[in-house]
Design a protein around this motif. Structure first.
Motif, PDB file in Angstrom:
ATOM      1  N   GLU A 119       8.093   1.198 -15.320  1.00 39.02           N
ATOM      2  CA  GLU A 119       9.500   1.628 -15.332  1.00 39.02           C
ATOM      3  C   GLU A 119       9.919   1.985 -13.908  1.00 39.02           C
ATOM      4  N   LEU A 120      11.047   1.423 -13.456  1.00 37.76           N
ATOM      5  CA  LEU A 120      11.557   1.707 -12.111  1.00 37.76           C
ATOM      6  C   LEU A 120      13.009   2.176 -12.226  1.00 37.76           C
ATOM      7  N   SER A 121      13.245   3.428 -11.897  1.00 36.18           N
ATOM      8  CA  SER A 121      14.606   3.953 -11.913  1.00 36.18           C
ATOM      9  C   SER A 121      15.401   3.347 -10.765  1.00 36.18           C
ATOM     10  N   LYS A 122      16.725   3.511 -10.787  1.00 35.48           N
ATOM     11  CA  LYS A 122      17.560   3.021  -9.689  1.00 35.48           C
ATOM     12  C   LYS A 122      17.158   3.686  -8.373  1.00 35.48           C
ATOM     13  N   ARG A 128      14.539   3.309  -3.095  1.00 39.13           N
ATOM     14  CA  ARG A 128      13.466   3.773  -2.204  1.00 39.13           C
ATOM     15  C   ARG A 128      12.547   2.614  -1.812  1.00 39.13           C
ATOM     16  N   LEU A 129      12.273   1.706  -2.751  1.00 37.63           N
ATOM     17  CA  LEU A 129      11.441   0.547  -2.447  1.00 37.63           C
ATOM     18  C   LEU A 129      12.093  -0.354  -1.404  1.00 37.63           C
ATOM     19  N   VAL A 130      13.404  -0.551  -1.509  1.00 39.94           N
ATOM     20  CA  VAL A 130      14.114  -1.367  -0.522  1.00 39.94           C
ATOM     21  C   VAL A 130      14.038  -0.709   0.848  1.00 39.94           C
ATOM     22  N   GLU A 131      14.287   0.603   0.899  1.00 40.21           N
ATOM     23  CA  GLU A 131      14.215   1.327   2.167  1.00 40.21           C
ATOM     24  C   GLU A 131      12.801   1.267   2.754  1.00 40.21           C
ATOM     25  N   LEU A 132      11.808   1.426   1.897  1.00 40.66           N
ATOM     26  CA  LEU A 132      10.411   1.384   2.337  1.00 40.66           C
ATOM     27  C   LEU A 132      10.054  -0.011   2.857  1.00 40.66           C
ATOM     28  N   ASN A 148       0.828  -1.208   0.000  1.00 39.88           N
ATOM     29  CA  ASN A 148       0.000   0.000   0.000  1.00 39.88           C
ATOM     30  C   ASN A 148       0.863   1.259   0.000  1.00 39.88           C
ATOM     31  N   ALA A 149       1.961   1.250   0.770  1.00 41.95           N
ATOM     32  CA  ALA A 149       2.853   2.414   0.828  1.00 41.95           C
ATOM     33  C   ALA A 149       3.640   2.592  -0.471  1.00 41.95           C
ATOM     34  N   ALA A 150       3.882   1.508  -1.185  1.00 40.22           N
ATOM     35  CA  ALA A 150       4.661   1.572  -2.432  1.00 40.22           C
ATOM     36  C   ALA A 150       3.830   2.099  -3.604  1.00 40.22           C
ATOM     37  N   GLY A 151       2.538   2.185  -3.435  1.00 43.55           N
ATOM     38  CA  GLY A 151       1.652   2.607  -4.516  1.00 43.55           C
ATOM     39  C   GLY A 151       2.086   3.846  -5.279  1.00 43.55           C
ATOM     40  N   PRO A 152       2.421   4.942  -4.597  1.00 45.46           N
ATOM     41  CA  PRO A 152       2.764   6.173  -5.318  1.00 45.46           C
ATOM     42  C   PRO A 152       4.119   6.144  -6.036  1.00 45.46           C
ATOM     43  N   LEU A 153       4.931   5.119  -5.818  1.00 45.24           N
ATOM     44  CA  LEU A 153       6.295   5.120  -6.365  1.00 45.24           C
ATOM     45  C   LEU A 153       6.394   4.656  -7.811  1.00 45.24           C
ATOM     46  N   ALA A 154       5.340   4.027  -8.332  1.00 47.69           N
ATOM     47  CA  ALA A 154       5.396   3.548  -9.725  1.00 47.69           C
ATOM     48  C   ALA A 154       3.977   3.355 -10.256  1.00 47.69           C
TER      49      ALA A 154
END
Length: 142
Positions: free
Chosen positions: A100-103, A108-112, A86-92
């Motif tokens: 598409e996922l930039s480095k 940020r996904l790993v940290e989240l 749910n928190a990762a929703g806005p990231l992609a």
């Protein structure tokens, strides 16, 4: 309430299951599962698959529906995995077939995930260590 594909609590996803071989290798196969929807369209959660008919409900994954690929992080329970999804929703744009996922987004996904109790797979930790070493090397050369 009428049950539709959009309102069903689970969704069919073809995920990759690595079956161990006698020689120590693995054979990747696709396994259809009923994964649990999250608030983020395109991300689902499910327990670790130990085989075609066995699960480990003490290890949970977040998977992208379009690709069937799981995020390289393990959570202790459904609640932590769902909170991360749910928190990762806005990231992609997770609803896309191949977002598409930039480095920076991957980092940020790993940290989240870690902030939500997730344990990154070892290859992710190794990559982060290499990145940190390169950054330190550049900083020391200046």
């Amino acid at each position: 309430m009428t049950l539709t594909p959009e309102t069903a609590p689970t969704v069919h996803v073809d995920v990759v299951l690595n079956m161990p071989l006698e020689d120590g290798g693995v054979l990747p196969i696709r396994q259809g599962i009923g994964a649990i929807r999250t608030q983020t369209e395109g991300l689902v959660v499910f327990p670790r698959l130990l085989g075609p008919f066995e699960i480990d409900d003490e290890a949970w994954y977040v998977t992208h529906i379009g690709t069937g690929r799981r995020m390289p992080v393990t959570f202790d329970d459904e609640q932590h995995a769902t909170a991360f999804a749910n928190a990762a929703g806005p990231l992609a744009a997770w609803w896309q077939q191949r977002p598409e996922l930039s480095k920076e987004t991957r980092l940020r996904l790993v940290e989240l995930a870690q902030a939500h109790g997730g344990r990154p797979d070892q290859h992710i930790l190794d990559a982060l260590a290499r990145r940190a070493a390169k950054a330190a090397e550049k900083g020391g050369a200046a």
